[in-house]
Design a protein around this motif. Structure first.
Motif, mmCIF file in Angstrom:
data_model
loop_
_atom_site.group_PDB
_atom_site.id
_atom_site.type_symbol
_atom_site.label_atom_id
_atom_site.label_comp_id
_atom_site.label_asym_id
_atom_site.label_seq_id
_atom_site.Cartn_x
_atom_site.Cartn_y
_atom_site.Cartn_z
ATOM 1 N N PRO A 152 22.279 -58.918 49.391
ATOM 2 C CA PRO A 152 23.710 -59.006 49.743
ATOM 3 C C PRO A 152 24.484 -59.890 48.755
ATOM 4 O O PRO A 152 24.051 -61.005 48.435
ATOM 5 C CB PRO A 152 23.692 -59.643 51.135
ATOM 6 N N GLU A 154 27.095 -61.479 49.248
ATOM 7 C CA GLU A 154 27.615 -62.692 49.916
ATOM 8 C C GLU A 154 26.659 -63.878 49.791
ATOM 9 O O GLU A 154 27.066 -65.029 49.960
ATOM 10 C CB GLU A 154 27.870 -62.419 51.406
ATOM 11 N N ASP A 155 25.393 -63.604 49.519
ATOM 12 C CA ASP A 155 24.418 -64.696 49.457
ATOM 13 C C ASP A 155 24.371 -65.392 48.096
ATOM 14 O O ASP A 155 23.658 -66.379 47.936
ATOM 15 C CB ASP A 155 23.010 -64.165 49.792
ATOM 16 N N PRO A 159 30.629 -68.209 43.629
ATOM 17 C CA PRO A 159 31.743 -67.421 44.184
ATOM 18 C C PRO A 159 32.189 -66.306 43.243
ATOM 19 O O PRO A 159 32.482 -65.193 43.683
ATOM 20 C CB PRO A 159 32.856 -68.451 44.385
ATOM 21 N N ARG A 162 29.755 -63.557 43.523
ATOM 22 C CA ARG A 162 29.899 -62.876 44.814
ATOM 23 C C ARG A 162 30.967 -61.781 44.699
ATOM 24 O O ARG A 162 30.762 -60.646 45.114
ATOM 25 C CB ARG A 162 30.368 -63.887 45.870
ATOM 26 N N GLN A 163 32.110 -62.140 44.092
ATOM 27 C CA GLN A 163 33.208 -61.156 43.950
ATOM 28 C C GLN A 163 32.777 -59.982 43.077
ATOM 29 O O GLN A 163 32.962 -58.815 43.423
ATOM 30 C CB GLN A 163 34.425 -61.828 43.290
ATOM 31 N N ARG A 166 30.005 -57.877 44.754
ATOM 32 C CA ARG A 166 30.532 -57.107 45.883
ATOM 33 C C ARG A 166 31.261 -55.864 45.370
ATOM 34 O O ARG A 166 31.071 -54.760 45.876
ATOM 35 C CB ARG A 166 31.480 -57.988 46.711
#
Ligand code: SAM
Length: 279
Positions: A152, A154-155, A159, A162-163, A166
């Motif tokens: 995932p 999100e893990d 940051p 993560r973006q 995703r």
């Protein structure tokens, strides 16, 4: 237009299409990242010089070449939707076939070894193709499938990653790629009747080594504009992700390459090396 035709087109025109100027470099970086593990795994199969091998979705060709060099009395078919980066003259043992795995077949019992890496995750009816791939094996033949399982986004501790991750995963899923298929592969091997099923995993992600960081840098370069056009990322977010790739403070594993293997039973169920022998 059928679902499968649409998806073959999705690959041919999508985020990893071979008209993109960086795609051949990306494929070669993929090879540099994963070939050592793939070759170590295949080495343990005791490939006989007379084997007939099938490399599905052969990409830029490194695994097909490696196999061709090991079967001087056998052969290797390198099959791909778009085989433009495979050198058919690499070896007299090598033949290159342009084919859509969703639609086309081989004769039952044709191969001693069928291998594919980072291919089945792209196929819309991957479970059905798996059944057909099993039928292409002679009794006692080996199936080795390797696919990427994505953790995932999100893990991630970063940051900006993560973006970016995703957005990347959203775009891959929209293209029809199954981000979790890899994890199911060993169970599907058993369900398809293969024996001596085993699995090994190889971590991938940021800051693991220079080759993987270059692979991620190229990926951002190659897909960035598509992700912005799709409204999944901004140019500023891409810049931040690019800066992180260049100066990542500590590794962040975001994928596992699942390498799964199994053997088609022989009629008399004679046994060869078990899963731990080739792990
Ligand atoms: C991510 S690349 C992996 C290349 C190579 N197996 C490797 O690991 O280095 C996926 C490959 O699968 C091929 N491919 C995708 N969909 C396919 C299909 N429906 N039939 C045959 N090949 C396909 C692509 O053209 C591409 O070469």
């Amino acid at each position: 237009m059928s679902e499968t035709t649409l998806t073959a087109e999705a690959y041919a025109t999508g985020l990893l299409n071979k008209d993109l100027p960086t795609e051949v470099s990306r494929l070669r970086l993929l090879e540099q990242t994963y070939d050592p593990g793939t070759f170590a795994l295949l080495e343990k199969l005791d490939i006989d010089p007379s084997w007939q091998c099938l490399e599905l979705g052969a990409g830029a060709g490194s695994v097909a070449y490696w196999l061709a060099d090991r079967v001087p009395y056998g052969g290797v078919v390198a099959a791909d939707l778009d085989p433009r980066f495979i050198d058919a003259d690499h070896s007299p043992q090598l033949s290159v076939r342009r084919m859509d795995l969703n639609e086309e077949d081989f004769a039952p019992g044709s191969f001693d070894l069928v291998h594919a890496r980072a291919v089945f995750m792209h196929l819309p009816r991957r479970e059905e193709v798996l059944q057909r791939a099993v039928s292409w094996l002679r009794p006692g033949g080996r199936l080795v499938l390797e696919d990427v399982y994505f953790l995932p986004a999100e893990d991630s501790p970063y940051p900006e990653w993560r973006q970016a991750q995703r957005a990347w995963l959203t775009a891959l899923a929209a293209q029809g790629i199954d981000l979790a298929w890899a994890r199911r592969t060993p169970s599907r091997f058993a369900a398809a009747g293969l024996e001596s099923v085993g699995v090994a995993v190889t971590p991938g992600g940021l800051g693991i080594d220079a080759v993987q960081d270059e692979l991620l840098r190229i990926r951002l370069l190659q897909s960035g504009h598509s992700l912005v056009d799709a409204g999944l990322l901004t140019e500023a977010q891409i810049d931040r992700a690019r800066t992180l790739v260049a100066h990542v403070p500590a590794p962040d594993v975001s994928t596992f390459l699942y390498s799964s293997w199994g053997r088609r039973p022989t009629a008399d169920r004679a046994v060869g090396p078990g899963p731990r022998d080739i792990a």
